[in-house]
Design an enzyme around this catalytic site. Structure first.
Site, short mmCIF file in Angstrom:
data_model
loop_
_atom_site.label_atom_id
_atom_site.label_comp_id
_atom_site.label_asym_id
_atom_site.label_seq_id
_atom_site.Cartn_x
_atom_site.Cartn_y
_atom_site.Cartn_z
N TYR A 184 -4.68 3.72 8.08
CA TYR A 184 -6.02 3.15 8.26
C TYR A 184 -6.58 3.49 9.65
CZ TYR A 184 -3.62 0.71 4.58
OH TYR A 184 -2.86 0.44 3.50
N SER A 194 0.79 -1.24 0.00
CA SER A 194 0.00 0.00 0.00
C SER A 194 0.82 1.27 0.00
CB SER A 194 -0.95 0.00 1.19
OG SER A 194 -1.97 -0.93 0.96
N TYR A 239 -4.09 -2.58 -10.01
CA TYR A 239 -3.95 -2.44 -8.55
C TYR A 239 -3.00 -3.49 -7.98
CZ TYR A 239 -5.12 -2.59 -3.61
OH TYR A 239 -5.03 -2.60 -2.23
N VAL A 257 1.26 -3.65 3.82
CA VAL A 257 1.29 -4.94 4.53
C VAL A 257 2.56 -5.74 4.27
CG1 VAL A 257 -1.19 -5.28 4.93
CG2 VAL A 257 -0.15 -6.09 2.80
N LYS A 300 0.35 3.32 -2.97
CA LYS A 300 -0.85 4.17 -3.15
C LYS A 300 -0.50 5.66 -3.16
CE LYS A 300 -3.83 0.65 -1.00
NZ LYS A 300 -4.48 0.22 0.28
#
Ligand SMILES: NC(=O)CC[C@H](N)C(=O)O
Length: 321
Positions: free
Chosen positions: A249, A70, A197, A267, A73
């Site tokens: 998050y 991530s 993705y 992760v 992103k």
């Protein structure tokens, strides 16, 4: 503002933290839902700090490539904003979600508009924007080239095994994408959007490469070497704001409380953190905490922030330099 420590001390601070992390007893657990990540040795730790002056300080396995997951992103968001600008915000929110990175619950009441670009749902919309009318393979290539140019390193590439494994096991992401498609918030074919993705999540980078790639965020949108402008200062500031509020998050509040810097986790155990005007920092340790963020990576950043005094909220250390 004067630093509360001498820059020459940074080398010692990085070495000290690296040593402490080698001995840390509570290392978390690697992500088990992506099989190749489950196999990574939790004993590892790496760290790289690139300062505004271009000095690089590293510790531990700083040159070991890991799956950025991530953290990608951030770069995908930067690209999407370059393509569509503020129109992106019609399709993705800018609020912390307070729920897990792969949660689907808010999407129903919020009619397929994800809370922010860093939860999986939001990043899938960002991938849809980056895909445009193109093909996933080319779009992954475009993102990798962008990351290479940011890091000044052409060896950065996608780990094909991780990408394949995620497309075989990423059922939740398939669900999120289909759900958003049902609300009309994905334009491209679900399969293609997810291929992009999964490809972007499978980019492999070392701490050194990641910290280099993040330089534009500490320097008002400009890559400090060569002065190449990546984004406007306003955009860099906003990306940092999103990293601070949404980058971890449902642990974003805790990360701000402990570290006090914009950061984005993955992760794979990596975290990119930004000390505006001072440094771009990457840490990696594959063991995760309950929210899926690197256990030792967070601890190392907390100690770095404490010992350098770097924080967007003011100084934490009592002794002024
Ligand atoms: N938090 C993460 O790094 C999640 C990324 C991972 N590829 C997923 O989609 O589940």
């Amino acid at each position: 503002m004067s630093e509360s420590f001498r820059m020459t001390d940074l080398r010692a601070i990085v070495a000290e933290i690296t040593e402490e992390m080698a001995a840390a007893p509570d290392r978390g657990r690697p992500a088990s839902y992506i099989p190749p990540l489950a196999r990574v040795d939790v004993g590892q730790f790496g760290m790289a700090v690139v300062t505004a002056d271009g000095d690089v300080f590293t510790g531990g396995a700083a040159d070991e490539a890991f799956s950025v997951q991530s953290v990608s992103k951030v770069f995908a968001l930067t690209m999407a904003l370059g393509r569509v600008g503020d129109q992106l915000w019609d399709r993705v929110g800018r609020e912390p979600s307070g729920s897990a990175f792969n949660s689907i619950v808010q999407l129903e009441s919020e009619r397929g508009i994800p809370r922010n670009p860093f939860i999986n749902a939001g990043a899938i919309v960002v991938a849809d924007v980056n895909l445009g009318r193109g093909r996933p393979r080319e779009s992954v290539g475009e993102l990798v080239r962008f990351i290479r140019s940011l890091a000044d390193d052409d060896s950065i590439a996608v780990d094909a095994e991780v990408a394949r494994s995620e497309s075989e096991t990423g059922f939740r992401n398939v669900a999120l994408a289909n759900y958003m498609k049902s609300f009309g918030n994905l334009r491209g074919p679900v399969e293609d959007v997810l291929a992009l993705y999964f490809g972007q999540c499978a980019v492999a980078m070392s701490c050194r490469q990641l910290a280099m790639a993040g330089r534009y965020l500490m320097a008002g949108g400009v890559n400090p070497v060569g002065g190449h402008r990546v984004v406007s200062a306003a955009r860099a500031r906003r990306i940092n704001a999103l990293m601070l509020t949404c980058g971890h998050y449902d642990a974003s509040g805790d990360f701000a409380f402990r570290v006090g810097l914009p950061g984005k986790s993955g992760v794979g155990g990596g975290i990119l953190a930004v000390a505006p005007g001072r440094a771009s920092i990457a840490v990696w340790s594959p063991g995760l905490n309950a929210q899926g963020n690197s256990q030792l990576g967070t601890l190392a950043l907390e100690r770095l922030a404490m010992r350098t005094g770097w924080s967007v909220f003011g100084r934490m250390n009592a002794s002024p330099g």
